[in-house]
Design a protein around this motif. Structure first.
Motif, PDB file in Angstrom:
ATOM      1  N   PRO A  63       0.828  -1.220   0.000  1.00 27.12           N
ATOM      2  CA  PRO A  63       0.000   0.000   0.000  1.00 27.12           C
ATOM      3  C   PRO A  63       0.855   1.260   0.000  1.00 27.12           C
ATOM      4  CG  PRO A  63      -0.822  -1.583   1.606  1.00 27.12           C
ATOM      5  CD  PRO A  63       0.503  -2.102   1.127  1.00 27.12           C
ATOM      6  N   THR A  72       0.695   4.573   4.081  1.00 26.94           N
ATOM      7  CA  THR A  72       0.904   3.906   5.361  1.00 26.94           C
ATOM      8  C   THR A  72       1.447   4.926   6.346  1.00 26.94           C
ATOM      9  OG1 THR A  72       3.220   3.283   5.015  1.00 26.94           O
ATOM     10  CG2 THR A  72       1.546   1.808   4.102  1.00 26.94           C
ATOM     11  N   GLN A  86      -4.595  -0.273   2.762  1.00 32.39           N
ATOM     12  CA  GLN A  86      -5.088  -1.535   2.209  1.00 32.39           C
ATOM     13  C   GLN A  86      -4.380  -2.677   2.930  1.00 32.39           C
ATOM     14  OE1 GLN A  86      -7.465  -1.544  -0.033  1.00 32.39           O
ATOM     15  NE2 GLN A  86      -7.457   0.647  -0.532  1.00 32.39           N
ATOM     16  N   ALA A  92      -4.243  -5.288  -6.989  1.00 30.11           N
ATOM     17  CA  ALA A  92      -3.586  -4.006  -6.753  1.00 30.11           C
ATOM     18  C   ALA A  92      -3.437  -3.199  -8.033  1.00 30.11           C
ATOM     19  CB  ALA A  92      -2.226  -4.236  -6.118  1.00 30.11           C
ATOM     20  N   GLU A 134      -2.886   3.674  -5.545  1.00 29.39           N
ATOM     21  CA  GLU A 134      -2.946   3.356  -4.125  1.00 29.39           C
ATOM     22  C   GLU A 134      -1.873   2.354  -3.706  1.00 29.39           C
ATOM     23  OE1 GLU A 134      -6.837   2.134  -3.010  1.00 29.39           O
ATOM     24  OE2 GLU A 134      -7.829   3.827  -3.992  1.00 29.39           O
ATOM     25  N   TRP A 135      -1.017   1.988  -4.674  1.00 29.74           N
ATOM     26  CA  TRP A 135       0.001   0.982  -4.393  1.00 29.74           C
ATOM     27  C   TRP A 135       1.364   1.475  -4.868  1.00 29.74           C
ATOM     28  CZ3 TRP A 135      -1.744  -3.335  -1.823  1.00 29.74           C
ATOM     29  CH2 TRP A 135      -3.134  -3.489  -1.804  1.00 29.74           C
TER      30      TRP A 135
END
Length: 489
Positions: A66, A69, A113, A161, A167-168
């Motif tokens: 993710p 974080t 995530q 993903a 988002e990754w």
């Protein structure tokens, strides 16, 4: 098709800490996943061993994690029942906590995530994939035992993903080491890792001591410059001397052995007619304000090998780069040439002197043990770790022990490190000894300064030898390049 292992965490947090337990580990280390597979495998099953051996032989995996974080501001805490310490513990002992006890604390990383992916570029044979997929389904958690997870394996190009790529983030193996927000070193599987883990389990050793670090870089970031010119360290010459093949010395006697080496060196100089009192770098008694570097007298431990015991296999003398040229010539003459050079060393703990044999750089005619070869300690590297614990130069202010180590680097003539890791217990290198406070004191009444194993990352390669701390002239705080112990010693 690439081979992928997916970790779906049942809680949106990653509960795994760095080796010093001061922060949450991020990004996750691929070796954690491999160790998890090994932990659920049957040690006597040759089919499972073959599948795990196939995986450790593959190129390093990429990581998809993710992008959003954050380190949890409040670590997770819990009371842990006290283990029984008597045959019939009383009701006040088991279960519960000891009086005045403190809760266990686990750093954790909060994730947007709860999914982690490791992607290997090679597709496994069908039978190997079946075994690895079954092992993955058996893994109950990743990181701390409370980090419950559903682990699966597949060989599909498509990843969930990929549907939300912003988002990754991806982490890929790199050719150049670095320690920044976009570059780091991660523990990952390597050929022979399975057998090392099994052997460590049998001998009661820690799994992380069998790990090897590999450089990784975040996708889209600029890789560190692997061609950057190394920075010269504080020492210019290193002369190493090997003990006899079947002789070794307890590392607790390091300061005794190096002190004897210092006395022997001064004795050889005096016998040759030199005025030792004027050789400040040799005897080490500087006046206040004298910025000249001192010679370092080193003990060379056997570390980094599956059977390493940390015992000293030789000694060495490191000459500083600012040493007076006349004094350098005198030292080289008495140690290497005059009267046969340094051939014996009398230690207070032994009845007879120990024979010494000079080891030339690149030479293997004396011994094949890398611990006594100069290049083991002198080659340039960005990352270094102690093989003999360092004694801090001063007490840390508050809890900033990393800042104290960085100060010790500057006092030792090294660049300011960009990253410092400090272990409260244990060592980073397999076989590196843990020394008690009495073993790091040269005389009674010395201050009980903290003794730690550390790992350093510098902004550019630094040539060795690297020695730091208040006992650096007597060999404590001796470091080795972090990847130097990867090869068999």
């Amino acid at each position: 098709m690439p081979f992928r292992i997916t970790v779906d965490l049942l809680d949106a947090s990653y509960q795994a800490s760095t080796l010093d337990r001061s922060h949450a580990e991020w990004p996750p280390h691929p070796s954690r996943i491999f160790c998890a597979l090994v932990s659920v495998a049957e040690p006597t099953d040759p089919v499972q061993d073959a599948a795990l051996s196939w995986l450790e032989q593959q190129p390093l995996p990429a990581l998809r994690v993710p992008a959003r974080t954050t380190e949890a501001e409040i670590p997770r805490m819990a009371w842990v029942p006290t283990n029984a310490s008597a045959a019939k513990p009383g009701h006040a002992v088991l279960p519960g906590r000891t009086n005045g006890g403190k809760p266990k604390v686990w750093p954790q990383r909060s994730l947007a995530q709860p999914r982690l992916e490791l992607v290997w570029p090679s597709e496994p044979p069908r039978g190997v994939f079946t075994v690895l997929a079954e092992l993955a389904r058996t893994v109950p958690y990743i990181g701390r035992a409370g980090g419950h997870a559903l682990v699966t394996a597949d060989t599909s190009e498509h990843s969930v993903a990929n549907d939300r790529s912003t988002e990754w983030e991806m982490w890929h193996p790199s050719d150049a080491a670095g320690t920044t927000a976009d570059a780091c070193s991660l523990r990952a599987p390597y050929p022979g890792y399975l057998q090392r883990l099994r052997r460590a389990h049998e001998q009661g050793e820690s799994a992380w001591q069998q790990a090897r670090m590999f450089p990784y870089i975040r996708q889209g970031a600029t890789a560190p410059d692997s061609t950057q010119e190394p920075k010269a360290g504080p020492f210019e010459d290193l002369m190493t001397f090997a003990f006899p093949p079947r002789f070794s010395l307890d590392p607790a006697l390091t300061v005794v052995a190096t002190g004897a080496l210092r006395e022997k060196t001064m004795g050889l100089l005096a016998e040759a007619g030199h005025d030792v009192e004027t050789m400040v770098a040799v005897h080490g008694h500087k006046t206040k304000g004298d910025e000249r570097r001192l010679c370092a007298y080193l003990g060379l431990p056997f570390v980094g090998h599956p059977h390493a015991d940390g015992r000293l296999r030789g000694v060495a003398v490191a000459l500083p780069s600012d040493l007076d040229p006349a004094h350098r010539r005198a030292l080289l003459a008495v140690l290497l040439r005059m009267g046969g050079g340094l051939r014996k060393l009398k230690l207070p703990s032994l009845e007879r002197p120990v024979s010494l044999t000079y080891v030339r750089a690149g030479g293997t005619e004396v011994t094949s043990l890398k611990s006594v070869m100069p290049e083991q300690w002198t080659r340039a590297a960005r990352q270094w770790t102690t093989v003999l614990p360092m004694v801090l130069d001063r007490f840390p202010r508050g809890r900033d022990i990393e800042g104290s180590v960085a100060t010790s680097c500057r006092l030792a003539g090294l660049p300011t490190p960009i990253a410092v890791e400090v272990l409260r217990t244990g060592a980073y290198v397999p076989g590196a000894p843990i020394l008690c406070s009495n073993a790091v004191r040269r005389k009674d009444g010395e201050r009980p300064l903290p003794v730690r194993h550390v790992r350093l990352a510098f902004p550019q390669p630094v040539t060795g030898p690297v020695v730091l701390g208040s006992k650096k002239t007597f060999g404590l705080g001796l470091c080795v390049p972090c990847d130097a112990w990867k090869a068999e010693a």
